[in-house]
Write a protein that holds these residues in place. Structure first.
Motif, PDB file in Angstrom:
ATOM      1  N   ASN A 265       0.821  -1.206   0.000  1.00 58.99           N
ATOM      2  CA  ASN A 265       0.000   0.000   0.000  1.00 58.99           C
ATOM      3  C   ASN A 265       0.851   1.250   0.000  1.00 58.99           C
ATOM      4  O   ASN A 265       2.053   1.217   0.305  1.00 58.99           O
ATOM      5  CB  ASN A 265      -1.004  -0.008   1.152  1.00 58.99           C
ATOM      6  CG  ASN A 265      -0.364   0.125   2.517  1.00 58.99           C
ATOM      7  OD1 ASN A 265      -0.087   1.223   2.982  1.00 58.99           O
ATOM      8  ND2 ASN A 265      -0.127  -1.018   3.180  1.00 58.99           N
ATOM      9  N   ILE A 266       0.209   2.360  -0.351  1.00 56.45           N
ATOM     10  CA  ILE A 266       0.851   3.664  -0.421  1.00 56.45           C
ATOM     11  C   ILE A 266       0.154   4.595   0.562  1.00 56.45           C
ATOM     12  O   ILE A 266      -1.076   4.606   0.657  1.00 56.45           O
ATOM     13  CB  ILE A 266       0.762   4.252  -1.846  1.00 56.45           C
ATOM     14  CG1 ILE A 266       1.516   3.358  -2.846  1.00 56.45           C
ATOM     15  CG2 ILE A 266       1.313   5.681  -1.888  1.00 56.45           C
ATOM     16  CD1 ILE A 266       1.287   3.734  -4.299  1.00 56.45           C
TER      17      ILE A 266
ATOM     18  N   VAL B 247      -2.982  10.880   5.178  1.00 56.52           N
ATOM     19  CA  VAL B 247      -3.314  11.491   6.466  1.00 56.52           C
ATOM     20  C   VAL B 247      -3.263  13.003   6.294  1.00 56.52           C
ATOM     21  O   VAL B 247      -2.453  13.526   5.531  1.00 56.52           O
ATOM     22  CB  VAL B 247      -2.359  11.055   7.597  1.00 56.52           C
ATOM     23  CG1 VAL B 247      -2.594   9.610   7.969  1.00 56.52           C
ATOM     24  CG2 VAL B 247      -0.902  11.296   7.217  1.00 56.52           C
ATOM     25  N   ALA B 248      -4.141  13.698   7.013  1.00 54.38           N
ATOM     26  CA  ALA B 248      -4.227  15.156   6.892  1.00 54.38           C
ATOM     27  C   ALA B 248      -4.204  15.785   8.285  1.00 54.38           C
ATOM     28  O   ALA B 248      -5.255  16.028   8.885  1.00 54.38           O
ATOM     29  CB  ALA B 248      -5.498  15.551   6.141  1.00 54.38           C
ATOM     30  N   PRO B 249      -3.013  16.048   8.818  1.00 55.29           N
ATOM     31  CA  PRO B 249      -2.923  16.691  10.134  1.00 55.29           C
ATOM     32  C   PRO B 249      -3.276  18.169  10.056  1.00 55.29           C
ATOM     33  O   PRO B 249      -3.299  18.785   8.981  1.00 55.29           O
ATOM     34  CB  PRO B 249      -1.447  16.516  10.509  1.00 55.29           C
ATOM     35  CG  PRO B 249      -0.874  15.561   9.504  1.00 55.29           C
ATOM     36  CD  PRO B 249      -1.711  15.684   8.278  1.00 55.29           C
ATOM     37  N   ALA B 250      -3.517  18.757  11.233  1.00 55.82           N
ATOM     38  CA  ALA B 250      -3.601  20.218  11.368  1.00 55.82           C
ATOM     39  C   ALA B 250      -2.280  20.661  11.995  1.00 55.82           C
ATOM     40  O   ALA B 250      -1.216  20.339  11.483  1.00 55.82           O
ATOM     41  CB  ALA B 250      -4.815  20.604  12.195  1.00 55.82           C
ATOM     42  N   GLY B 251      -2.318  21.388  13.113  1.00 56.06           N
ATOM     43  CA  GLY B 251      -1.078  21.762  13.773  1.00 56.06           C
ATOM     44  C   GLY B 251      -0.447  20.567  14.466  1.00 56.06           C
ATOM     45  O   GLY B 251      -1.148  19.775  15.090  1.00 56.06           O
TER      46      GLY B 251
ATOM     47  N   PHE C 270      -1.815   2.621  11.544  1.00 54.32           N
ATOM     48  CA  PHE C 270      -3.093   1.961  11.292  1.00 54.32           C
ATOM     49  C   PHE C 270      -3.364   1.834   9.792  1.00 54.32           C
ATOM     50  O   PHE C 270      -3.680   0.743   9.296  1.00 54.32           O
ATOM     51  CB  PHE C 270      -4.219   2.738  11.968  1.00 54.32           C
ATOM     52  CG  PHE C 270      -5.591   2.343  11.488  1.00 54.32           C
ATOM     53  CD1 PHE C 270      -6.131   1.107  11.798  1.00 54.32           C
ATOM     54  CD2 PHE C 270      -6.337   3.211  10.694  1.00 54.32           C
ATOM     55  CE1 PHE C 270      -7.394   0.738  11.330  1.00 54.32           C
ATOM     56  CE2 PHE C 270      -7.594   2.854  10.229  1.00 54.32           C
ATOM     57  CZ  PHE C 270      -8.123   1.609  10.539  1.00 54.32           C
ATOM     58  N   LEU C 271      -3.248   2.929   9.059  1.00 56.66           N
ATOM     59  CA  LEU C 271      -3.555   2.897   7.631  1.00 56.66           C
ATOM     60  C   LEU C 271      -2.592   1.999   6.855  1.00 56.66           C
ATOM     61  O   LEU C 271      -2.976   1.394   5.853  1.00 56.66           O
ATOM     62  CB  LEU C 271      -3.520   4.315   7.047  1.00 56.66           C
ATOM     63  CG  LEU C 271      -4.704   5.213   7.404  1.00 56.66           C
ATOM     64  CD1 LEU C 271      -4.480   6.615   6.856  1.00 56.66           C
ATOM     65  CD2 LEU C 271      -6.024   4.636   6.873  1.00 56.66           C
ATOM     66  N   ALA C 272      -1.351   1.920   7.302  1.00 54.36           N
ATOM     67  CA  ALA C 272      -0.365   1.091   6.613  1.00 54.36           C
ATOM     68  C   ALA C 272      -0.520  -0.388   6.925  1.00 54.36           C
ATOM     69  O   ALA C 272      -0.029  -1.242   6.183  1.00 54.36           O
ATOM     70  CB  ALA C 272       1.047   1.543   6.988  1.00 54.36           C
TER      71      ALA C 272
END
Length: 271
Positions: A134-135, A181-185, A229-231
């Motif tokens: 996976n990517i 993944v899309a983090p904020a600060g 988790f996603l990986a």
């Protein structure tokens, strides 16, 4: 439980900040990790702190085709396969509007943040087909909501989001998942340097805490946990997902009410 036991991770931008936290999380979960960076000093410092036979460091620039091809081949030669490609390398400067951004600056941001994914996929896809791997792409909340004075950076993260979904469709037939993944600060060394140079560091900390409804600006480990988790196979039926790791920062309306923010080293708050 070792979620990545016997897996091989190809991780770009893995010697600092979120990337370094991911490298540690992947290794702790049982993976062999090939860490790619274009910064020689950062590579050396990281190797002094984090090194064993299951960690391999490669000096390479993701924006350079030949560098990435070499890094992919070197990883396969060292570990025999690649199961996961994590495209974490990225740049956020310049802190400018579109009209103030030079063509050279614009191209640099896109060449690292977007073309880097093109390169790793182009040269790593056959290995992922073989492993049904996976990517994972590191995006940002600002790819969806925008951010002032970061036109090029936010444009690249919007592109990463769209690219993630298109790649998920393109490679699903090979059993390859593609997520982001899309983090904020997130507290990283760069963000700490920036905040300490502001007129009132206490206000900056409060600001960064308050933009997250959960009440605090996190360390990079919270992003690393989501990446793990996603990986892993625990996310085996998830693809095309842009996962916010934002503490709810995209919810509601929040505005900084303290002293004006300053640019330092051509950087603003990077979300």
């Amino acid at each position: 439980m070792q979620l990545l036991k016997n897996k091989v991770v190809f991780l770009t931008g893995g010697t600092e900040g979120i990337g370094y936290e991911c490298a540690q999380a992947y290794h702790k979960a049982g993976a062999k990790v090939s860490i790619i960076t274009h910064k020689a000093q950062s590579l050396h410092q990281c190797r002094m702190q984090f090194f064993n036979d299951d960690i391999h460091y490669i000096l390479a620039d993701v924006s350079v085709s030949a560098d990435v091809q070499r890094a992919i081949n070197e990883t396969i030669s060292r570990f025999g396969k690649i199961d996961i490609i994590h495209n974490n390398a990225g740049v956020s400067s310049p802190s400018k509007t579109v009209c103030d951004t030079t063509e050279e600056e614009w191209d640099k941001v896109f060449n690292v943040n977007v073309k880097g994914i093109y390169h790793t996929t182009k040269f790593g896809i056959e290995a992922l087909k073989a492993s049904k791997g996976n990517i994972l792409n590191s995006s940002s909340l600002v790819g969806n909501i925008g951010q002032e004075l970061h036109a090029a950076y936010t444009a690249t993260k919007g592109a990463v989001n769209a690219l993630t979904k298109s790649m998920a469709l393109d490679y699903a037939e090979h059993g390859i998942r593609v997520n982001a993944v899309a983090p904020a600060g997130v507290w990283t060394p760069m963000l700490r340097r920036w905040s300490n140079q502001q007129p009132n560091a206490a206000h900056i900390k409060n600001y960064l805490d308050e933009i997250h409804p959960l009440g605090y600006c996190p360390e990079g480990d919270v992003v690393a946990d989501a990446c793990l988790f996603l990986a892993s196979d625990q996310a085996r039926f998830i693809t095309g997902c842009i996962l916010p790791v934002s503490g709810g920062a995209e919810l509601g309306y929040r505005k900084y009410m303290g002293q004006p923010l300053q640019k330092v080293d051509d950087q603003k708050v990077k979300l």
